[in-house]
Write a protein that holds these residues in place. Structure first.
Motif, PDB file in Angstrom:
ATOM      1  N   CYS A   1       0.841  -1.196   0.000  1.00  0.00           N
ATOM      2  CA  CYS A   1       0.000   0.000   0.000  1.00  0.00           C
ATOM      3  C   CYS A   1       0.879   1.250   0.000  1.00  0.00           C
ATOM      4  N   ALA A   2       0.539   2.225  -0.849  1.00  0.00           N
ATOM      5  CA  ALA A   2       1.347   3.444  -0.932  1.00  0.00           C
ATOM      6  C   ALA A   2       1.290   4.238   0.367  1.00  0.00           C
ATOM      7  N   PHE A   3       0.108   4.350   0.944  1.00  0.00           N
ATOM      8  CA  PHE A   3      -0.078   5.127   2.171  1.00  0.00           C
ATOM      9  C   PHE A   3      -0.846   4.262   3.167  1.00  0.00           C
ATOM     10  N   PRO A   4      -0.161   3.422   3.931  1.00  0.00           N
ATOM     11  CA  PRO A   4      -0.838   2.439   4.781  1.00  0.00           C
ATOM     12  C   PRO A   4      -1.373   3.045   6.068  1.00  0.00           C
ATOM     13  N   LEU A   5      -2.532   3.681   5.998  1.00  0.00           N
ATOM     14  CA  LEU A   5      -3.137   4.321   7.162  1.00  0.00           C
ATOM     15  C   LEU A   5      -4.313   3.492   7.679  1.00  0.00           C
ATOM     16  N   ASP A   6      -4.392   3.378   8.983  1.00  0.00           N
ATOM     17  CA  ASP A   6      -5.491   2.677   9.643  1.00  0.00           C
ATOM     18  C   ASP A   6      -6.355   3.729  10.321  1.00  0.00           C
ATOM     19  N   ARG A   7      -7.591   3.888   9.846  1.00  0.00           N
ATOM     20  CA  ARG A   7      -8.456   4.925  10.380  1.00  0.00           C
ATOM     21  C   ARG A   7      -8.915   4.644  11.806  1.00  0.00           C
ATOM     22  N   GLY A   8      -8.593   3.485  12.326  1.00  0.00           N
ATOM     23  CA  GLY A   8      -8.951   3.160  13.697  1.00  0.00           C
ATOM     24  C   GLY A   8      -7.858   3.439  14.701  1.00  0.00           C
ATOM     25  N   LYS A   9      -6.761   4.094  14.283  1.00  0.00           N
ATOM     26  CA  LYS A   9      -5.641   4.346  15.172  1.00  0.00           C
ATOM     27  C   LYS A   9      -5.576   5.814  15.582  1.00  0.00           C
ATOM     28  N   ARG A  10      -4.893   6.043  16.696  1.00  0.00           N
ATOM     29  CA  ARG A  10      -4.767   7.414  17.193  1.00  0.00           C
ATOM     30  C   ARG A  10      -4.010   8.297  16.217  1.00  0.00           C
ATOM     31  N   TYR A  11      -3.013   7.742  15.538  1.00  0.00           N
ATOM     32  CA  TYR A  11      -2.248   8.595  14.635  1.00  0.00           C
ATOM     33  C   TYR A  11      -3.151   9.176  13.556  1.00  0.00           C
ATOM     34  N   PHE A  12      -4.200   8.439  13.162  1.00  0.00           N
ATOM     35  CA  PHE A  12      -5.098   8.983  12.147  1.00  0.00           C
ATOM     36  C   PHE A  12      -5.925  10.120  12.738  1.00  0.00           C
ATOM     37  N   GLN A  13      -6.322  10.008  14.003  1.00  0.00           N
ATOM     38  CA  GLN A  13      -6.984  11.136  14.670  1.00  0.00           C
ATOM     39  C   GLN A  13      -6.098  12.370  14.650  1.00  0.00           C
ATOM     40  N   VAL A  14      -4.803  12.172  14.943  1.00  0.00           N
ATOM     41  CA  VAL A  14      -3.873  13.300  14.946  1.00  0.00           C
ATOM     42  C   VAL A  14      -3.793  13.916  13.553  1.00  0.00           C
ATOM     43  N   LEU A  15      -3.755  13.084  12.520  1.00  0.00           N
ATOM     44  CA  LEU A  15      -3.692  13.606  11.153  1.00  0.00           C
ATOM     45  C   LEU A  15      -4.950  14.390  10.814  1.00  0.00           C
ATOM     46  N   VAL A  16      -6.120  13.882  11.205  1.00  0.00           N
ATOM     47  CA  VAL A  16      -7.366  14.612  10.953  1.00  0.00           C
ATOM     48  C   VAL A  16      -7.357  15.947  11.691  1.00  0.00           C
ATOM     49  N   ALA A  17      -6.892  15.931  12.955  1.00  0.00           N
ATOM     50  CA  ALA A  17      -6.837  17.174  13.728  1.00  0.00           C
ATOM     51  C   ALA A  17      -5.887  18.180  13.081  1.00  0.00           C
ATOM     52  N   LEU A  18      -4.782  17.701  12.533  1.00  0.00           N
ATOM     53  CA  LEU A  18      -3.852  18.592  11.840  1.00  0.00           C
ATOM     54  C   LEU A  18      -4.505  19.245  10.623  1.00  0.00           C
ATOM     55  N   CYS A  19      -5.324  18.470   9.912  1.00  0.00           N
ATOM     56  CA  CYS A  19      -5.900  18.934   8.644  1.00  0.00           C
ATOM     57  C   CYS A  19      -7.264  19.601   8.823  1.00  0.00           C
ATOM     58  N   ALA A  20      -7.795  19.636  10.049  1.00  0.00           N
ATOM     59  CA  ALA A  20      -9.197  20.011  10.260  1.00  0.00           C
ATOM     60  C   ALA A  20      -9.547  21.361   9.646  1.00  0.00           C
ATOM     61  N   GLY A  21      -8.721  22.397   9.897  1.00  0.00           N
ATOM     62  CA  GLY A  21      -9.047  23.723   9.381  1.00  0.00           C
ATOM     63  C   GLY A  21      -9.167  23.743   7.874  1.00  0.00           C
ATOM     64  N   ARG A  22      -8.251  23.083   7.196  1.00  0.00           N
ATOM     65  CA  ARG A  22      -8.258  23.087   5.731  1.00  0.00           C
ATOM     66  C   ARG A  22      -9.342  22.165   5.179  1.00  0.00           C
ATOM     67  N   LEU A  23      -9.691  21.118   5.929  1.00  0.00           N
ATOM     68  CA  LEU A  23     -10.807  20.267   5.505  1.00  0.00           C
ATOM     69  C   LEU A  23     -12.136  21.015   5.584  1.00  0.00           C
ATOM     70  N   ARG A  24     -12.209  22.015   6.449  1.00  0.00           N
ATOM     71  CA  ARG A  24     -13.434  22.798   6.593  1.00  0.00           C
ATOM     72  C   ARG A  24     -13.521  23.923   5.575  1.00  0.00           C
TER      73      ARG A  24
END
Length: 259
Positions: free
Chosen positions: A147-170
């Motif tokens: 997998c090019a970007f092996p992310l598990d949406r059930g892990k804390r690191y994915f929460q951190v990534l979403v929190a980092l991107c939240a402003g721009r996702l909005r």
């Protein structure tokens, strides 16, 4: 991508990490062995990696880690001590590896190997960031696709990534990235024990999983280096749709994330 990454105790920077390809073995113990523990008659190259744990309570040849694709195996070469491998993201989830046990498979993406050493408990971390997926149904004719970007949406690191991107996702493409303190406050309702250190750890791990190269102008010691890493993570995540607006629900009470 490297199959397995070993993070020594008190590691201060990625340069300290030991990276193993599938089939590589990493002995660990109080002193570097003169030969491979599994093959006592084969010379051990002086250039082979070794994880030295300089504590009088650790066996001279304490154990060995073997990389095996998307997971790893642990051999306990001590004669008396049981080793414990913890899942730092689990609710007490762990496995025990008895003295003399060879090649015990470890199923955790993040793992902490805990060694009893006299009156102390010593530990080091092992990451298994590689994920392989079948790219089509039916029998496989060859190796699985990495997998090019092996992310598990059930892990804390994915929460951190979403929190980092939240402003721009909005819909704010030029929104400033949140500071460490803002990330901690944003994540605390879902992750009560969150801290600046745990957020920084997850950002470092995301950089490994997404194979970000160190910035040419990175500087040691914090601020600019961490901010540059965050900017590159967000840029990559948004460019390839690794996070989407729908993922913002993870910041609003979705309790399915692994603890």
């Amino acid at each position: 991508m490297h199959s397995i990454i070993v993070v020594p105790m008190h590691s201060a920077c990625p340069d300290d990490h030991l990276r193993l390809e599938p089939g590589d073995a990493l002995p660990f113990g109080r002193v570097a062995p003169s030969h491979s523990p599994h093959s006592p008659h084969s010379p051990h190259s002086p250039h082979s990696p070794h994880l030295t744990i300089a504590h009088e309570g650790v066996s001279r040849t304490a154990g060995e880690i073997t990389a095996a694709g998307a997971y790893w195996r642990l051999s306990n070469l001590s004669s008396a001590q049981t080793y414990v491998v913890e899942n730092p993201e689990g609710a007490g989830e762990h496995i025990k590896v008895a003295p003399g046990r060879l090649d015990a498979p470890v199923p955790f993406e993040f793992a902490r190997v805990v060694l009893p050493a006299g009156s102390d408990l010593l530990s080091f971390d092992v990451w298994a960031p590689r994920h392989d997926f079948l790219d089509r149904p039916g029998p496989r004719d060859g190796a699985p696709t990495t997998c090019a970007f092996p992310l598990d949406r059930g892990k804390r690191y994915f929460q951190v990534l979403v929190a980092l991107c939240a402003g721009r996702l909005r819909g704010e493409p030029h929104a400033p990235l949140p500071t460490a303190e803002e990330l901690v406050e944003r994540l605390r309702p879902l992750w009560p024990s969150v801290s600046r250190a745990s957020v920084a750890w997850n950002i470092d791990y995301l950089a490994v999983k997404l194979r970000l190269k160190p910035a040419p102008d990175s500087t040691p010691g914090g601020g600019p280096r961490l901010n540059g890493k965050k900017e590159r993570l967000v840029s990559l995540a948004l460019r390839f749709d690794l996070v989407r607006e729908d993922d913002l629900i993870l910041l609003h009470g979705n309790r399915s994330v692994v603890r």
